[in-house]
Scaffold this motif. Structure first.
Motif, short mmCIF file in Angstrom:
data_model
loop_
_atom_site.label_atom_id
_atom_site.label_comp_id
_atom_site.label_asym_id
_atom_site.label_seq_id
_atom_site.Cartn_x
_atom_site.Cartn_y
_atom_site.Cartn_z
N MET A 1 0.37 -1.58 0.22
CA MET A 1 -0.08 0.27 -0.32
C MET A 1 0.59 0.89 0.30
O MET A 1 1.84 1.55 0.47
CB MET A 1 -0.76 -0.19 1.27
CG MET A 1 -2.03 1.15 0.90
SD MET A 1 -3.04 1.14 2.77
CE MET A 1 -3.84 0.31 2.26
N ASN A 2 0.53 2.62 -0.98
CA ASN A 2 1.57 3.50 -1.42
C ASN A 2 0.80 4.09 0.08
O ASN A 2 0.03 4.23 0.77
CB ASN A 2 1.20 3.98 -2.45
CG ASN A 2 0.03 4.43 -2.92
OD1 ASN A 2 -0.53 4.68 -2.32
ND2 ASN A 2 -0.14 4.08 -4.51
N LEU A 3 1.98 5.82 0.06
CA LEU A 3 1.27 6.85 1.49
C LEU A 3 -0.34 7.21 0.95
O LEU A 3 -0.43 6.89 1.53
CB LEU A 3 2.58 7.71 1.28
CG LEU A 3 3.19 9.04 2.07
CD1 LEU A 3 4.38 8.76 2.31
CD2 LEU A 3 1.93 9.74 1.72
N ALA A 6 -2.32 4.79 2.10
CA ALA A 6 -1.86 4.71 3.63
C ALA A 6 -2.98 5.34 4.40
O ALA A 6 -3.37 5.33 5.89
CB ALA A 6 -0.39 3.84 4.94
N ARG A 7 -2.16 7.27 3.94
CA ARG A 7 -3.02 7.87 4.86
C ARG A 7 -4.75 7.65 5.06
O ARG A 7 -5.08 8.06 5.62
CB ARG A 7 -2.39 9.09 4.03
CG ARG A 7 -1.22 9.42 4.56
CD ARG A 7 -0.36 10.53 4.38
NE ARG A 7 1.02 10.40 4.91
CZ ARG A 7 1.71 11.49 4.85
NH1 ARG A 7 1.18 13.41 4.58
NH2 ARG A 7 2.88 12.36 5.67
N THR A 25 -7.80 -4.52 5.04
CA THR A 25 -6.52 -4.01 5.67
C THR A 25 -6.48 -4.88 7.44
O THR A 25 -5.56 -4.61 7.92
CB THR A 25 -5.14 -2.57 5.44
OG1 THR A 25 -6.37 -1.88 6.01
CG2 THR A 25 -5.31 -2.92 3.87
N GLY A 295 1.57 -0.88 11.11
CA GLY A 295 2.58 -1.03 9.37
C GLY A 295 1.58 -0.21 8.74
O GLY A 295 2.32 0.81 8.00
N LEU A 296 0.63 0.36 8.70
CA LEU A 296 -0.28 0.72 8.20
C LEU A 296 0.25 2.22 8.16
O LEU A 296 0.45 3.56 7.80
CB LEU A 296 -1.39 1.24 8.33
CG LEU A 296 -2.63 0.29 7.57
CD1 LEU A 296 -4.51 0.01 8.24
CD2 LEU A 296 -2.91 0.84 6.40
N HIS A 297 0.59 2.43 9.35
CA HIS A 297 0.82 4.24 10.79
C HIS A 297 2.02 4.32 9.71
O HIS A 297 2.37 5.97 8.95
CB HIS A 297 0.59 4.30 11.80
CG HIS A 297 0.30 5.54 11.99
ND1 HIS A 297 1.44 6.27 12.52
CD2 HIS A 297 -0.59 6.46 12.04
CE1 HIS A 297 1.19 7.27 12.89
NE2 HIS A 297 0.49 7.83 13.15
N ARG A 298 3.08 3.53 8.76
CA ARG A 298 4.45 3.88 9.43
C ARG A 298 4.76 4.24 7.72
O ARG A 298 4.73 4.78 6.74
CB ARG A 298 5.53 2.19 9.37
CG ARG A 298 6.46 2.54 10.65
CD ARG A 298 6.53 0.91 11.00
NE ARG A 298 6.16 -0.63 10.51
CZ ARG A 298 5.51 -0.96 11.69
NH1 ARG A 298 6.05 -1.03 12.94
NH2 ARG A 298 5.62 -2.48 11.73
N ASN A 299 3.39 3.14 6.85
CA ASN A 299 2.77 3.39 5.28
C ASN A 299 3.01 4.90 4.97
O ASN A 299 3.27 5.19 4.38
CB ASN A 299 2.65 2.44 4.47
CG ASN A 299 3.08 1.52 4.55
OD1 ASN A 299 4.15 0.86 5.20
ND2 ASN A 299 2.13 -0.35 4.27
N ALA A 300 2.01 5.15 5.82
CA ALA A 300 1.53 6.59 5.74
C ALA A 300 2.66 8.06 6.13
O ALA A 300 2.55 8.79 5.25
CB ALA A 300 -0.19 6.73 6.93
#
Length: 341
Positions: A1-3, A6-7, A25, A295-300
């Motif tokens: 998932m890109n930035l 994710a945001r 997710t 993990g989502l928060h890191r991607n975002a």
């Protein structure tokens, strides 16, 4: 998932809502329910005869909205038309369906098309097949659709239920129910598998003005769950079960005097409707959910500062409800604070 994706997911979860992206997710501990829902919807899409109703029960914040979004995704993937309605005691009342039927049909989704009119005008359903169907059937829906397809704009007002919203009289309700059922039959006959009807917050039947409203609401639900072209999913809390039980006992005590036959049938057979309950979130699933959100928060937003999942879980366990929605928002708050957002 890109930035960007994710945001978008984090923003939705931060505000306490569910999106189609967040469903895929953040699912934890609901695999068995997801498999059961997918299996039943596939059977409905294949035209298999059987019970066309499921009750999905869970407390507030337990994950019903998550599963509702999942149902929408499954129905879309199977190309089944679907309608999502949220019930209350007034403008979205099951005892006054004429107040909301136009909203249901305007928001109906069939593949990438939103709204019954767009479905018909976009060619997703061939015009010739639709006209043939209207010539073989009678009733308000068939008549309105015939007029609309022949270039008379007033026909759309009949097809989409706008004729029944005013005047706001009780007799309009039955017409609206018939219209929705005719729409489902039309879609079924033209190989669109009928309609998946997802009704959220059905416990709000308790907000009807009096017992007469609840009786007619039960009668409406019976019409839907016994209709071969409608697959009904009721999203409820324990409150609905208690209300239905009390009304059943009251009906038996009164020998069902003044009760519509459909309402009697619904309450008598309610226990036989398949019921799925959202499982409570245990600590193992809570740890898995926190890991997915991290993990989502890191991607975002980048790595940030690690947080203690144990501390978050202990704080969550101390809350009265221990709802999944609350845990998600607590985790995101901790991650935002650690990041300095």
């Amino acid at each position: 998932m890109n930035l960007t994706e994710a945001r978008r997911v984090i923003r939705a979860l931060r505000s306490g809502v569910v999106s189609s992206e967040s469903v895929t997710t953040t699912s934890v501990g609901t695999a068995s329910i997801e498999d059961a829902l997918a299996s039943r919807l596939r059977a409905f899409a294949s035209g298999l005869v059987g019970s066309n109703a499921i009750i999905l029960e869970g407390d507030w914040g337990a994950g019903k909205s998550h599963l509702l979004m999942l149902c929408r995704t499954i129905a879309s993937d199977l190309s089944i038309p679907w309608v999502h309605g949220t019930i209350d005691g007034r403008t979205h009342s099951l005892s006054h369906l004429h107040r909301c039927i136009s909203g249901w049909l305007d928001a109906m989704r069939v593949g990438s098309c939103m709204g019954l009119r767009l479905v018909l005008e976009s060619g997703a359903i061939p015009r010739e097949s639709s006209l043939k169907w209207t010539n073989e059937h009678t009733g308000n829906f068939a008549q309105g659709l015939r007029d609309a397809l022949n270039g008379h704009p007033m026909g759309w007002l009949r097809v989409l239920g706008h004729f029944y919203s005013s005047p706001d009289y009780s007799y309009q309700h039955a017409k609206a129910v018939d219209l929705f059922c005719s729409t489902a039959e039309f879609l079924r006959d033209l190989e669109k598998s009928g309609i998946v009807l997802m009704l959220d917050e059905v416990e709000n039947i308790a907000r009807e003005y009096d017992l007469r409203g609840r009786r007619r609401s039960y009668d409406t639900l019976n019409r839907f769950i016994t209709h071969g072209s409608i697959f009904t999913i009721l999203f409820v809390t324990q409150r609905f079960v208690a209300i239905a039980r009390n009304d059943f006992e009251r009906g038996v005590f009164d020998n069902w005097m003044n009760w519509p036959p459909g309402a009697v049938s619904f309450l008598n057979h309610l226990q036989g409707v398949e019921r799925l309950r959202v499982p409570p979130l245990d600590e193992i699933c809570a740890e898995e959910l926190i890991s997915k959100i991290q993990g989502l928060h890191r991607n975002a937003y980048g790595p940030g500062v690690p947080i203690s999942s144990r501390r978050v879980i202990d704080a969550w366990r101390a809350t009265p409800t221990r709802s999944t929605r609350l845990l998600i928002r607590m985790v995101i708050q901790e991650l935002d604070l650690a990041l300095g957002e």
